[in-house]
Design a protein around this motif. Structure first.
Motif, PDB file in Angstrom:
ATOM      1  N   SER A 181       4.759 -30.187  50.465  1.00 38.28           N
ATOM      2  CA  SER A 181       5.913 -29.300  49.577  1.00 38.28           C
ATOM      3  C   SER A 181       5.482 -28.916  48.744  1.00 38.28           C
ATOM      4  O   SER A 181       6.199 -27.527  49.208  1.00 38.28           O
ATOM      5  N   THR A 182       4.063 -28.481  48.240  1.00 36.60           N
ATOM      6  CA  THR A 182       3.801 -27.403  47.445  1.00 36.60           C
ATOM      7  C   THR A 182       3.780 -26.070  49.009  1.00 36.60           C
ATOM      8  O   THR A 182       4.254 -24.964  49.373  1.00 36.60           O
TER       9      THR A 182
ATOM     10  N   ALA B  93       6.718 -25.391  49.512  1.00 44.41           N
ATOM     11  CA  ALA B  93       7.973 -24.129  48.586  1.00 44.41           C
ATOM     12  C   ALA B  93       6.497 -23.021  48.345  1.00 44.41           C
ATOM     13  O   ALA B  93       7.683 -21.878  48.761  1.00 44.41           O
TER      14      ALA B  93
ATOM     15  N   THR C 137       8.938 -21.210  51.569  1.00 44.56           N
ATOM     16  CA  THR C 137      10.402 -20.617  51.160  1.00 44.56           C
ATOM     17  C   THR C 137      10.326 -19.955  49.964  1.00 44.56           C
ATOM     18  O   THR C 137      10.937 -18.982  49.888  1.00 44.56           O
TER      19      THR C 137
ATOM     20  N   ASP D 145      14.005 -31.736  52.759  1.00 38.87           N
ATOM     21  CA  ASP D 145      13.119 -32.217  52.436  1.00 38.87           C
ATOM     22  C   ASP D 145      13.244 -33.629  52.859  1.00 38.87           C
ATOM     23  O   ASP D 145      14.504 -34.086  51.713  1.00 38.87           O
TER      24      ASP D 145
ATOM     25  N   ASP E 216      17.174 -30.345  49.399  1.00 41.23           N
ATOM     26  CA  ASP E 216      16.556 -30.471  49.095  1.00 41.23           C
ATOM     27  C   ASP E 216      16.607 -32.378  48.078  1.00 41.23           C
ATOM     28  O   ASP E 216      18.074 -32.477  48.401  1.00 41.23           O
TER      29      ASP E 216
END
Length: 751
Positions: free
Chosen positions: A492-493, A496, A499, A667, A509
């Motif tokens: 997820s990091t 992120a 994006t 996600d 998400d």
């Protein structure tokens, strides 16, 4: 003692007189296609009635302060036990809520430092960052400070009259901005940067007794002058921003500077608490450590007084490690946890309980879990069962289903096509059944035979946030990329960071879709305005006449279709409106039709039925998006509050489809999807890519991994042991990868 929980004639939501006998002291898994009625049985019927009856045992004074539950629609529910619901809702909480406070481990650590640390700062409260005795006085125990960014708020090259105050609510011309342009103490035409120190002090802090005249819509009045800094701090720093509108929050955050507290350097505690050490470590040092590392440190304590306290902390920490969250730290804010992490942490608290004879209810506990970690989840569920509890799980994961003592399969379809029990028995018997679940359990995962060629690349370079280790990776364009890896590995990091580097990406998400009590699929996908205009054009009535939120609403129920009666201390009672019979509109509205259907008839249509009814291109395009995400069974007027988390995510995706040349970031889109529905999702992803888009998916589901054109696997483990790209390539190439848990499970699934 009764051996079963018995449900007779359940009719909640789409259930069709469901009668069930659920064995006590066993692990029962409820499965079935999305929208088949699983949650209606488990949550809306069993959990609600159990909690409602438990609340009845308290005094009226206590009951008035507890959540109120309405009696479920069922003929009878017998032999229930107290229910504990562990759902997917994020833990949330404010910035003072951490993993340590949520699990009560921080309380144990405070006692440990007060008894064993040297030099002692005092009792346990002296080590609490949520108590004045232990918190840092500068940041009040938050570990960070938020200050106005005066470089952004004030332009020194401009005068007050010419817009030196950039903060919109205080800008020149606003009634609040007049305080600074109208005061006799300052020259409104002089550049702020040329102010003397006395003038700047007055601008920012004012002077007692100073007055200023301002003009507003209500007239002109004289009020006490309030300095720019004083006003900003009073209105926006000393109040809870979360209570303000989203628009206000966004504006204010643009003019704030946030950073680590300069006094405690983010440790949250005051200097006396930070001076106390055990083995050279402060309580803040211990809170920053990974759970796995902290366990080893606490096990070294051999002092006779401190050993039992440290042992209690170790026991709780080992429970966290045992469910695959050993990469977390005690100072991690709960608001930053994913839904799956939060759900597992909630369960940790129950594992330490000595209560037995309870009913534990889980909502898709495998969400957010890599296949490697599902085994740990299974051990947790079995431990709860073996303590003498009944465990009910709503789940789609085949590995969780395989652990069940008893399986209830709902269906056969979704919405009006579901609501029935289509199978009861063991997992082995289900694998031979003819239901959609049974058919899928017999199927093997198939690798994609031909992968697409990338048309270009989008890069993330030198990413080092959280546990990422200077990661540089290319996300190919024009293909389907799956980012995978074990929990805490940095997926997820990384996405992120992607994006952030490419802000034009369309991100779907797990966040809430922001619904109200009157929200419906028709309002959310924005077709109701067009529908009202069509009815107005064909019937000659005004558009507001065809809105249950306006002049067309039934006067008795105010357009709700139901009447909720609050009986003070009693449970609430909801009845169908007797005037409109639940249709929300006045009789004169219902008499007006288009193509033989009233507006209420349209709202009762499914997306498929509405596609046949409407020929308006804009309406059809949005309805087609609902069909593309597999939500054809929803009626246009169904309250969004009744949708599952997976359904809400897909309806959010439906509003963002059909863009060409876009970058989509999804996600965990399989959340809430039955195994057989994943095929429909893969078809949707293929259509997006084939239309010229780039699709990036964060996902654990092996069917999605096997279907990707490009796989980016992070790991090899979570937390400190993750944060690296350990594989890039095709699904076929992933099969040969070593030191990858994803590769290991993909080999098993395709064997």
């Amino acid at each position: 003692m009764p051996e079963f929980i018995t449900i007779t004639g359940a009719r909640e939501n789409n259930l069709k007189d469901v009668t069930l006998r659920i064995p006590k002291g066993r692990l029962t898994v409820f499965t079935g296609v999305s929208g088949s009625g699983k949650s209606s049985v488990v949550f809306d019927t069993i959990a609600v009635e159990s909690q409602r009856q438990l609340n009845e045992t308290f005094t009226w004074f206590v009951r008035n302060r507890l959540p109120k539950y309405e009696r479920p629609h069922a003929d009878a529910l017998e032999d229930l036990t107290p229910a504990i619901v562990v759902d997917q809702r994020p833990i949330g909480g404010h910035s003072r809520s951490t993993v340590g406070t949520m699990t009560d481990i921080h309380s144990v650590m405070r006692v440990l430092f007060s008894r064993h640390g040297t030099p002692s700062a005092g009792p346990a409260t002296a080590y609490s960052f949520n108590d004045p005795a232990g918190m840092c006085p500068e940041c009040d125990g938050l570990g960070r400070t938020v200050r106005p960014d005066w470089d952004r708020i004030l332009d020194p090259g401009r005068s007050l009259a010419d817009g030196a105050v950039r903060f919109p609510p205080f800008a020149a011309g606003t009634w609040q901005g007049q305080a600074y342009t109208n005061t006799d103490e300052l020259d409104p035409g002089k550049p702020v940067g040329a102010f003397t120190s006395a003038e700047r002090d007055f601008l920012m802090r004012g002077r007692p007794g100073s007055k200023v005249t301002v003009q507003g819509s209500g007239g002109t009045w004289t009020t006490e002058y309030e300095g720019l800094a004083d006003r900003f701090e009073r209105l926006y720093l000393k109040r809870d921003l979360s209570a303000m509108s989203q628009k206000t929050r966004d504006v204010v955050r643009e003019f704030l500077a946030e950073g680590a507290c300069p006094v405690c350097a983010g440790a949250r505690h005051n200097q006396a608490a930070l001076a106390t050490r055990i083995g050279g470590r402060t309580i803040a040092d211990c809170a920053r450590m990974q759970v796995t590392d902290l366990i080893a440190v606490l096990k070294e304590i051999d002092d006779p007084v401190a050993r039992p306290i440290a042992g209690a902390a170790v026991a709780a920490l080992e429970r966290i490690e045992g469910i695959g969250l050993g990469y977390l730290s005690l100072d991690r804010e709960t608001s930053t946890l994913s839904g799956g992490e939060g759900q597992r942490l909630k369960t940790v608290r129950h594992l330490g309980s000595s209560l037995t004879g309870m009913t534990y209810i889980f909502d898709e506990p495998s969400v957010g879990l890599h296949p490697r970690d599902v085994g740990r989840l299974g051990d947790l569920l079995l431990r709860l069962r073996d303590k003498g509890n009944t465990v009910l799980v709503v789940e789609h994961d085949p590995d969780v289903i395989a652990l069940a003592d008893h399986v209830v399969d709902m269906g056969p379809g979704a919405g009006a096509g579901g609501g029935r029990v289509v199978f009861e028995g063991t997992p082995q018997e289900l694998a031979g059944a003819g239901t959609p679940t049974g058919r899928y359990l017999r199927r093997r995962t198939a690798l994609k035979e031909r992968v697409r060629e990338a048309t270009g690349g989008l890069w993330v370079k030198g990413a080092g946030r959280h546990n990422l280790r200077d990661v540089t990776v290319e996300f190919p364009t024009g293909v389907l990329t799956v980012v995978t890896g074990v929990a805490g590995s940095g997926k997820s990091t990384l996405v992120a960071e992607f994006t952030a580097a490419h802000p034009d990406a369309v991100v779907v998400d797990q966040s809430s879709i922001g619904i109200s009590a009157r929200s419906t699929p028709a309002t959310y996908i924005q077709i109701m305005d067009t529908v009202r205009k069509i009815f107005a054009r064909e019937t000659g009535a005004g558009p507001g006449f065809f809105s249950f939120n306006s002049t067309g609403a039934c006067a008795t129920c105010e357009g709700r279709g139901i009447i909720s009666t609050d009986l003070a201390f009693m449970d609430p009672v909801t009845t169908t409106c007797h005037d409109c019979e639940g249709r929300r509109f006045k009789d004169e509205v219902l008499r007006l039709t288009v193509g033989g259907n009233s507006v209420a008839d349209v709202l009762e249509m499914t997306a498929d039925q509405a596609l046949e009814f409407f020929d308006d291109s804009a309406v059809r395009r949005r309805l087609t998006a609902l069909r593309d995400v597999g939500l054809t069974y929803l009626t246009l007027g169904q309250p969004l509050s009744t949708l599952s988390g997976g359904e809400r995510q897909r309806i959010k995706l439906a509003t963002r489809l059909h863009r060409t040349g876009a970058v989509y970031v999804l996600d965990e889109p399989t959340t809430g999807l039955h195994m057989s529905d994943v095929d429909g999702l893969l078809g949707l992803l293929d259509r997006l890519v084939d239309a010229g888009n780039t699709v990036v998916v964060v996902e654990h589901n092996l069917d999605v991994v096997a279907h990707g054109d490009r796989i980016i696997d992070l790991g090899p483990d979570g937390g400190r042991d993750g944060g690296r790209v350990i594989f890039e390539g095709t699904p076929q190439e992933l099969l040969s990868a070593r030191d990858s848990s994803t590769a290991e499970h993909l080999r098993r699934a395709t064997a």
